[in-house]
Write an enzyme that holds these catalytic residues in place. Sequence first.
Site, mmCIF file in Angstrom:
data_model
loop_
_atom_site.group_PDB
_atom_site.id
_atom_site.type_symbol
_atom_site.label_atom_id
_atom_site.label_comp_id
_atom_site.label_asym_id
_atom_site.label_seq_id
_atom_site.Cartn_x
_atom_site.Cartn_y
_atom_site.Cartn_z
ATOM 1 N N SER A 1 21.499 54.450 29.097
ATOM 2 C CA SER A 1 21.757 56.123 28.921
ATOM 3 C C SER A 1 20.435 56.887 29.266
ATOM 4 O O SER A 1 20.328 57.869 29.944
ATOM 5 C CB SER A 1 22.090 56.339 27.594
ATOM 6 O OG SER A 1 23.353 56.040 27.339
ATOM 7 N N HIS B 1 17.851 59.465 25.224
ATOM 8 C CA HIS B 1 18.483 60.396 26.141
ATOM 9 C C HIS B 1 17.461 61.444 26.523
ATOM 10 O O HIS B 1 17.199 61.850 27.760
ATOM 11 C CB HIS B 1 19.737 61.082 25.585
ATOM 12 C CG HIS B 1 20.820 60.462 25.522
ATOM 13 N ND1 HIS B 1 22.206 60.599 25.249
ATOM 14 C CD2 HIS B 1 21.078 58.996 25.620
ATOM 15 C CE1 HIS B 1 22.929 59.803 25.284
ATOM 16 N NE2 HIS B 1 22.344 58.710 25.879
#
Length: 295
Positions: free
Chosen positions: A199, A246
């Site tokens: 991610s 993230h």
Amino acid sequence: MDQPADSPQDAQSLPVCYRHTDRETGVRCTRCERPICPECMVSASVGFQCPECVRSGSGTGHAPDAARPRTIAGGTLTADPRLLTKILIGINLAIFIAVQTSNTLLNDLVLVGTWPPAPFNPTEGVSEGEWYRLVTSMFTHEAIWHIAFNMLSLWWLGGPLEAALGRARYLTLYLCSGLAGSALAYLLTSPNTATLGASGAIFGLFGATAVLMRRLNYDMRPIIALLVINLIFTFSPGFNISWQAHIGGLVAGVIIGYAMVHAPRRRRALVQYGTCALVLAVVVLMTVLRTLQLT
């Protein structure tokens, strides 16, 4: 009235380009002296050269690859602009299949600061010198929905970015963004929390895509909407998502993406890879600081 073959008018006619015989020209290659039209002229230190002399490196003006078409970031155009994206997806899938058969392998690949927690003696983790976990965790997934979502995003974002940046710059962006996400997760999460997934690198591609679309004056509403949706899921309770990875990947992707598409042409490589080096320096600094806290 027809002109004789040896008339003065025929003697004074201009030669034609050796590559385009329907075009007259008064310019010749400074190396081989063949006539060349404006389309075939490649600027050299003195005069112009033909494409063949440039590609063979026989001239003194440009490098042998000067006539190759380039991407907006200075990369070389390739026959398969998604090759690296396919390879990255293949690596992720291979590791996913491998960890399904071995919990021991999964424990060896995920990002963890130190394990087991106090008062037990730490035996493994990044703080114990296993820095490789910052990299291996970027390619490791345990849940099918996790890898499916990440690989779909990688295919959707990675292909256009690889074509726009070129393979070397695209791979550098991917790895630096993933490492930035891993480093921020290592710095801010509990040392015994296991983190895994691509991610961080994916959010780096999000950031770079937004920068590229802005540079090309494309409609940014689709990418912004998709990014906002992903950020909502990132910070929503109950999803057990590492927002640190993230955000770290997103910030690195924006910074590197901006350097890739806005670097001045004369110092393009220096600015692009210099920015990547600075991002990696910050990654190392965060990792060292966290390690000093835990040891």
